[in-house]
Design an enzyme around this catalytic site. Structure first.
Site, PDB file in Angstrom:
ATOM      1  N   GLU A   1      52.578  43.480  39.897  1.00  0.00           N
ATOM      2  CA  GLU A   1      51.314  43.820  39.230  1.00  0.00           C
ATOM      3  C   GLU A   1      51.219  45.325  38.983  1.00  0.00           C
ATOM      4  OE1 GLU A   1      47.941  40.673  40.611  1.00  0.00           O
ATOM      5  OE2 GLU A   1      48.808  41.863  42.209  1.00  0.00           O
TER       6      GLU A   1
ATOM      7  N   HIS B   1      53.584  31.294  22.744  1.00  0.00           N
ATOM      8  CA  HIS B   1      52.133  31.242  23.002  1.00  0.00           C
ATOM      9  C   HIS B   1      51.831  30.778  24.427  1.00  0.00           C
ATOM     10  CE1 HIS B   1      51.752  31.396  18.556  1.00  0.00           C
ATOM     11  NE2 HIS B   1      52.772  30.559  18.604  1.00  0.00           N
TER      12      HIS B   1
ATOM     13  N   SER C   1      46.070  38.852  51.682  1.00  0.00           N
ATOM     14  CA  SER C   1      44.664  39.104  51.412  1.00  0.00           C
ATOM     15  C   SER C   1      43.987  39.408  52.737  1.00  0.00           C
ATOM     16  CB  SER C   1      44.059  37.862  50.772  1.00  0.00           C
ATOM     17  OG  SER C   1      42.681  37.816  51.021  1.00  0.00           O
TER      18      SER C   1
ATOM     19  N   LYS D   1      47.104  33.693  51.195  1.00  0.00           N
ATOM     20  CA  LYS D   1      47.541  34.388  49.986  1.00  0.00           C
ATOM     21  C   LYS D   1      48.816  35.204  50.169  1.00  0.00           C
ATOM     22  CE  LYS D   1      45.582  34.751  46.547  1.00  0.00           C
ATOM     23  NZ  LYS D   1      44.425  35.594  46.223  1.00  0.00           N
TER      24      LYS D   1
END
Ligand code: ARG
Length: 468
Positions: free
Chosen positions: A301, A167, A288, A294
């Site tokens: 992804e 979980h 970014s 970043k």
């Protein structure tokens, strides 16, 4: 242009094809991928026609030489299309007609004999099976490559502890190697599924003709064995309209891609500021445009996201074949793009993921610290009591109250004194503290498939044997 003899329509037609219909009809924009298989299939077919005396040897000779030349030329032209127009003519519909037209242009009348005892229906079915077989083989190699990358990291992290999660909550300590080996097992099943799909693709449909085989005395087994097939298909109607092999391969791709998405997700999570378990190689991240600090895990992804596309390919394929009457229907042309897309998407995702895994640096200290926080050894307390004869349910309750006690004091379980432990259950002895050591906790899980050191080492050796 009425009555033209271009393409597959021949002279039956008084009207030429509507331009939009021609665009819809043409498959050459994607079936160029079949070129090497189409050429190989035609060569094997022509040679067999020669051996059977169906075509004169001199024609076969010309056909085979012509096909070899055309195959090599077209392959070179297709390899680097960037600034050039495709060498293939969409007015000729598909790769099969393109190759044949070129052949006739080069060698004259003999080229027109190649299609004796054959239909594009058994031709495309053969080409697609050869493509599926080559793709399965390639994907199996890539899967093994990824498994090797994971295995190398596992070998390097046998003694790194990391929280195991359920979980997404810290659950029990495990070895990082064990975590990585979970993916090796997963991708091993994907490899087996590819192998299995390939087994059923491995039958040659050539000789099935358009649907009802051929009147010519062909030698199907000869063609099959020249092309490297294990055998021949057994029903011409079925074989001309069968794309199960494509569905099976894409199913295997879809599940492998789903597994990649799980790994991609963990790489995203683990490289986040919140986890800080892993630093991904910068070659697979981007920055970014506004926030200079970043480092975004774009590639994992995208690997995660490409899964949707491959699932879509599977659904498209299944939907195309659903409800089709026997045997060949043009709908089957629509099975090609999902097949290519699934194979190519999985292929590139496997290649980049293997490189990301190889280049990832794990933050060993941070992982150890996470193991020490969050009462991950609470199960050990329960196991301790159960091993001393307390029924497990009661032991679980005792451990639960001790966790509550520790939490209310803001400490970990090891910080509780023996008196505090005994206040819950008098069975506790000083040796309980050994049980609360995460490393020992892991090593007590000494069963096949478990995270104990010797189990993990044995599994790594077994896999190193397998993967070479
Ligand atoms: N491009 C076609 C396909 O992919 C080849 C077979 C055409 N056969 C036919 N009967 N029109 O299915």
């Amino acid at each position: 242009m009425a009555n033209e003899a271009r393409g597959a329509r021949g002279r039956r037609f008084a009207e030429s094809l509507d331009p939009d219909a021609a665009e819809l009809n043409a498959s050459v924009g994607f079936d160029w991928r079949l070129l090497p298989h189409d050429v190989a299939g035609s060569i094997a077919h022509a040679q067999m026609l020669g051996r059977r005396g169906i075509l004169p040897a001199a024609d076969v000779e010309r056909i085979v030489t012509g096909l070899r030349e055309i195959g090599a030329e077209l392959a070179a032209d297709l390899a680097d299309l960037k600034d050039r127009e495709s060498p293939l003519d969409s007015a000729l519909e598909d790769i099969h007609m393109n190759v044949e037209a070129r052949l006739s242009a080069r060698i004259g009348a003999a080229g027109g004999r190649l299609h004796t005892a054959r239909s594009r229906n058994d031709q495309v079915a053969t080409d697609l099976r050869l493509y599926a077989l080559a793709s399965a083989k390639k994907l199996m190699l890539e899967l093994d490559n990824l498994r090797r990358a994971l295995l190398a990291q596992a070998r390097a992290h046998v003694d790194t502890l990391v929280p195991g999660y359920t979980h997404l909550q810290r659950a029990q300590p495990i070895r990082l190697a064990h975590h990585l080996l979970a993916y090796v097992a997963m991708f091993g099943r994907d490899r087996a599924r590819m192998e299995d799909a390939a087994k059923r693709a491995d039958e040659c449909p050539l000789g099935s003709g358009a649907l009802a085989a051929t009147t010519f005395p062909i030698d199907r087994n000869q063609v099959a064995s020249d092309l490297g097939f294990r055998g021949v298909t057994r029903n011409s109607l079925d074989a001309a309209g069968d794309r199960d092999f494509a569905v099976e391969l894409v199913m295997a791709c879809a599940l492998a891609q789903a597994h990649l998405s799980r790994l991609g997700e963990e790489l995203v999570l683990w490289s986040s500021q919140e986890f800080q378990f892993a630093k991904l190689p910068e070659a697979y991240c981007s920055g970014s445009s506004i926030m200079p600090q970043k480092v975004n895990p774009d590639i994992p992804e995208l690997v995660r996201a490409k899964t949707g596309r491959v699932f879509g390919d599977l659904m498209a394929l299944l939907t195309v074949i659903k409800g089709l009457p026997l045997a060949y229907n043009k709908d089957l042309q629509e099975t090609q793009e999902p097949l290519y897309d699934a194979v190519e998407t999985l292929d590139i995702c496997l290649r980049v993921t293997a490189r990301i895994v190889r280049g990832t640096v794990f933050d060993v200290d941070r992982m150890w610290k996470s193991v020490a926080e969050g009462h991950l050894v609470a199960t050990e307390l329960a196991d301790y009591l159960a091993s001393k004869g307390i029924p497990f349910r009661r032991a679980h309750d005792v451990a639960g109250s001790l966790v509550r006690k520790a939490q209310s004091r803001g400490v970990e379980l090891v910080a509780l004194s023996l008196e505090e432990l005994r206040a819950e259950d008098p069975t506790f002895d000083p040796d309980v503290y050994e049980w609360l050591d995460p490393l020992r906790a892991v090593d007590r899980r000494d069963v096949v498939g478990g995270p104990a050191r010797n189990q993990v080492l044995a599994e790594i050796s077994r896999l190193e044997q397998e993967l070479g």
